[in-house]
Write a protein that holds these residues in place. Structure first.
Motif, PDB file in Angstrom:
ATOM      1  N   TYR A 142      89.316 -28.407  56.731  1.00 41.88           N
ATOM      2  CA  TYR A 142      89.647 -28.730  55.328  1.00 41.88           C
ATOM      3  C   TYR A 142      91.057 -28.242  55.045  1.00 41.88           C
ATOM      4  CZ  TYR A 142      88.063 -23.882  54.471  1.00 41.88           C
ATOM      5  OH  TYR A 142      87.886 -22.528  54.513  1.00 41.88           O
ATOM      6  N   ALA A 143      91.789 -29.031  54.249  1.00 40.63           N
ATOM      7  CA  ALA A 143      93.198 -28.719  54.045  1.00 40.63           C
ATOM      8  C   ALA A 143      93.502 -28.461  52.579  1.00 40.63           C
ATOM      9  CB  ALA A 143      94.045 -29.881  54.550  1.00 40.63           C
ATOM     10  N   VAL A 144      94.281 -27.407  52.342  1.00 42.50           N
ATOM     11  CA  VAL A 144      94.812 -27.105  51.007  1.00 42.50           C
ATOM     12  C   VAL A 144      96.289 -26.765  51.208  1.00 42.50           C
ATOM     13  CG1 VAL A 144      94.581 -25.715  48.919  1.00 42.50           C
ATOM     14  CG2 VAL A 144      92.571 -26.088  50.360  1.00 42.50           C
TER      15      VAL A 144
ATOM     16  N   THR B  77     101.397 -23.419  53.295  1.00 38.05           N
ATOM     17  CA  THR B  77     102.533 -24.335  53.162  1.00 38.05           C
ATOM     18  C   THR B  77     102.442 -25.371  54.295  1.00 38.05           C
ATOM     19  OG1 THR B  77     103.896 -23.033  54.660  1.00 38.05           O
ATOM     20  CG2 THR B  77     103.978 -22.432  52.309  1.00 38.05           C
ATOM     21  N   PRO B  78     103.163 -26.505  54.162  1.00 44.34           N
ATOM     22  CA  PRO B  78     103.159 -27.476  55.266  1.00 44.34           C
ATOM     23  C   PRO B  78     103.558 -26.813  56.589  1.00 44.34           C
ATOM     24  CG  PRO B  78     104.166 -28.447  53.311  1.00 44.34           C
ATOM     25  CD  PRO B  78     103.900 -27.009  52.976  1.00 44.34           C
ATOM     26  N   LYS B  79     104.559 -25.955  56.552  1.00 38.83           N
ATOM     27  CA  LYS B  79     105.036 -25.339  57.794  1.00 38.83           C
ATOM     28  C   LYS B  79     103.969 -24.454  58.427  1.00 38.83           C
ATOM     29  CE  LYS B  79     108.472 -22.658  60.119  1.00 38.83           C
ATOM     30  NZ  LYS B  79     107.434 -22.116  60.939  1.00 38.83           N
ATOM     31  N   LYS B  80     103.309 -23.648  57.580  1.00 40.07           N
ATOM     32  CA  LYS B  80     102.287 -22.729  58.104  1.00 40.07           C
ATOM     33  C   LYS B  80     101.126 -23.521  58.739  1.00 40.07           C
ATOM     34  CE  LYS B  80      98.509 -19.961  57.548  1.00 40.07           C
ATOM     35  NZ  LYS B  80      97.116 -20.390  57.494  1.00 40.07           N
TER      36      LYS B  80
ATOM     37  N   ILE C 110     102.972 -34.671  57.930  1.00 37.93           N
ATOM     38  CA  ILE C 110     103.175 -35.531  59.120  1.00 37.93           C
ATOM     39  C   ILE C 110     104.610 -35.415  59.667  1.00 37.93           C
ATOM     40  CG2 ILE C 110     103.189 -37.927  59.951  1.00 37.93           C
ATOM     41  CD1 ILE C 110     100.381 -37.624  59.450  1.00 37.93           C
ATOM     42  N   PRO C 111     105.657 -35.432  58.818  1.00 37.90           N
ATOM     43  CA  PRO C 111     107.008 -35.315  59.405  1.00 37.90           C
ATOM     44  C   PRO C 111     107.188 -34.015  60.197  1.00 37.90           C
ATOM     45  CG  PRO C 111     107.140 -36.017  57.113  1.00 37.90           C
ATOM     46  CD  PRO C 111     105.708 -35.657  57.360  1.00 37.90           C
ATOM     47  N   LEU C 112     106.576 -32.927  59.705  1.00 44.38           N
ATOM     48  CA  LEU C 112     106.685 -31.661  60.443  1.00 44.38           C
ATOM     49  C   LEU C 112     105.861 -31.696  61.735  1.00 44.38           C
ATOM     50  CD1 LEU C 112     106.550 -28.928  57.631  1.00 44.38           C
ATOM     51  CD2 LEU C 112     108.519 -30.144  58.554  1.00 44.38           C
TER      52      LEU C 112
ATOM     53  N   LYS D 167     100.561 -18.324  48.522  1.00 44.65           N
ATOM     54  CA  LYS D 167      99.820 -17.779  47.383  1.00 44.65           C
ATOM     55  C   LYS D 167      99.200 -18.907  46.545  1.00 44.65           C
ATOM     56  CE  LYS D 167     100.604 -14.333  43.959  1.00 44.65           C
ATOM     57  NZ  LYS D 167     101.579 -13.722  43.114  1.00 44.65           N
ATOM     58  N   GLU D 168      99.990 -19.934  46.312  1.00 46.03           N
ATOM     59  CA  GLU D 168      99.472 -21.064  45.523  1.00 46.03           C
ATOM     60  C   GLU D 168      98.334 -21.777  46.254  1.00 46.03           C
ATOM     61  OE1 GLU D 168     102.852 -23.390  43.253  1.00 46.03           O
ATOM     62  OE2 GLU D 168     103.723 -22.282  44.937  1.00 46.03           O
ATOM     63  N   ALA D 169      98.472 -21.920  47.581  1.00 42.13           N
ATOM     64  CA  ALA D 169      97.420 -22.598  48.356  1.00 42.13           C
ATOM     65  C   ALA D 169      96.117 -21.795  48.269  1.00 42.13           C
ATOM     66  CB  ALA D 169      97.861 -22.758  49.808  1.00 42.13           C
TER      67      ALA D 169
END
Ligand SMILES: Cc1cc2nc3c(=O)[nH]c(=O)nc-3n(C[C@H](O)[C@H](O)[C@H](O)COP(=O)(O)O)c2cc1C
Length: 371
Positions: A254-256, A319-322, A357-359, A262-264
């Motif tokens: 599952y993705a958030v 985050t997307p990166k994490k 996806i780009p990352l 912190k926001e995620a």
């Protein structure tokens, strides 16, 4: 066969979406963004991920809800008719159906699968399940076999299906569970004997069945330490290669995704703790046979959190990166694909396509989708 089935493509981390045929998807919550499950939203989401180059769409086979104020998964589209419709409105993605082997005769299932394989021109995959929830079998007045016997039954069921998909002369079948005269099925699937099969058994016998008979296997990573997760994947792949198969090892997650960690975490906490449906998840765990009398309260709490967040899947939160870093680690451990779920499928899937996806491409996990 027109092309290679999408689940066999070379992307290092293949992507799929899970449970869009069920109200609530994989998220046991009353948060207002939870998946209401309409046909038009199913089509929108399927087309979105098809265009983005995802590899798989998996519908869950579920016949009744779990109660509670969300009545999680109460409304579900039947998965073969769903796959026929979704197959007709998509172009490149693999479309799966989930079959409860003990509830449908192989002669019927083989033909349903072949029909969808023609509709999709060879993009079909069959998810064979043996039965997870007894209360569903009671609806059918179907025999609820002892756990390991269910897998003996499924192995013979699948053997018969595969003969129907390949043999060009009628044949008699005398098995332990099935007996039939002059068995026959036409047309053959576009993919013929190569029509891929998925199974997500997690017990030892379930994993053995999956490794020896199926192309898409699943692990439930315990997340206690990386070494034991890696060993679990290695063992599954070893079992498959000993049986002469080169099956992919998938997980569901599952993705958030939010701009900061912190926001995620706050977004996750909101839909799981503030809006989570404890009654539905308790019903689910008790159908699983996991009662609070037999497990430590802290263990039960962890299970509850995890199931409300995404049906016990792997957390991709941050985050997307994490999250991409997490997926690089998973790929290094041997995971070949992830079936994703979100709270707000349409909004958060669009975000995934735009931001994650780009990352993934930059990290070498995926090649850009061909348009
Ligand atoms: C990704 C995934 C999808 C599954 N889909 C279904 C389903 O649609 N219907 C069902 O009854 N069981 C489903 N299952 C349950 C498995 O088939 C299996 O019964 C479960 O993991 C327990 O393993 P065991 O049968 O080896 O004890 C799913 C499991 C996973 C991990």
């Amino acid at each position: 066969m027109a092309t290679l089935n999408p689940i066999f493509r070379s992307n290092r981390m293949k992507l799929g979406v899970m449970a869009i045929n069920c109200s609530g998807g994989s998220t046991v919550t009353t948060a207002p963004e939870a998946w209401p499950m309409t046909w038009s939203d199913n089509v929108k989401l399927a087309r979105m991920v098809d265009q983005a180059g995802f590899e798989a769409l998996l519908p869950v086979g579920r016949w009744k809800g779990y109660g509670g104020s969300s009545n999680f998964n109460n409304r579900t589209f039947e998965s073969f008719t769903w796959a026929a419709g979704i197959g007709a409105v998509t172009k490149q993605i693999a479309v799966l159906s989930t079959i409860h082997a003990p509830l449908v005769h192989p002669v019927m299932a083989a033909k349903q699968a072949a029909t969808i394989d023609h509709i999709t021109d060879g993009r079909f995959v069959l998810n064979v399940v043996c039965g997870w929830f007894r209360n569903e079998f009671e609806m059918f007045d179907a025999e609820w076999r002892e756990h390991d016997r269910r897998y003996d039954y499924a192995a013979e069921w699948l053997r018969l299906c595969r003969r129907l998909w390949t043999e060009t002369e009628s044949f008699n079948f005398e098995g332990e569970f099935f007996h039939g005269k002059d068995l026959w099925s036409e047309p053959k699937p576009v993919q013929r004997a190569l029509l891929p099969v998925m199974n997500a058994g997690s017990s030892l016998i379930g994993q053995r069945f999956s490794a020896e008979n199926c192309d898409m296997n699943f692990v439930m990573l315990r997340q206690k330490n990386e070494e034991s997760d890696r060993a679990q994947i290695y063992q599954l792949k070893q079992m498959a290669s000993a049986a002469g198969r080169h099956s992919g090892c998938w997980i569901h997650g599952y993705a958030v995704i939010r701009p900061t960690q912190k926001e995620a975490e706050a977004a996750l906490e909101r839909y799981v703790v503030q809006f989570g449906d404890d009654e539905a998840v308790n019903n689910m765990l008790s159908i699983f046979g996991m009662e609070s009398e037999t497990l430590e309260p802290s263990v039960m709490d962890a299970f509850r959190f995890h199931f409300k967040a995404g049906h016990g899947g792997y957390p991709l939160v941050g985050t997307p990166k994490k999250v991409v870093d997490d997926m690089v680690r998973l790929a290094d451990m041997g995971v070949d694909g992830i079936l994703l779920s979100w709270l707000d499928y349409l909004g958060e899937c669009a975000q995934w396509i735009e931001e994650v996806i780009p990352l993934m491409e930059a990290a070498g996990l995926r090649a850009p989708a061909s348009s």
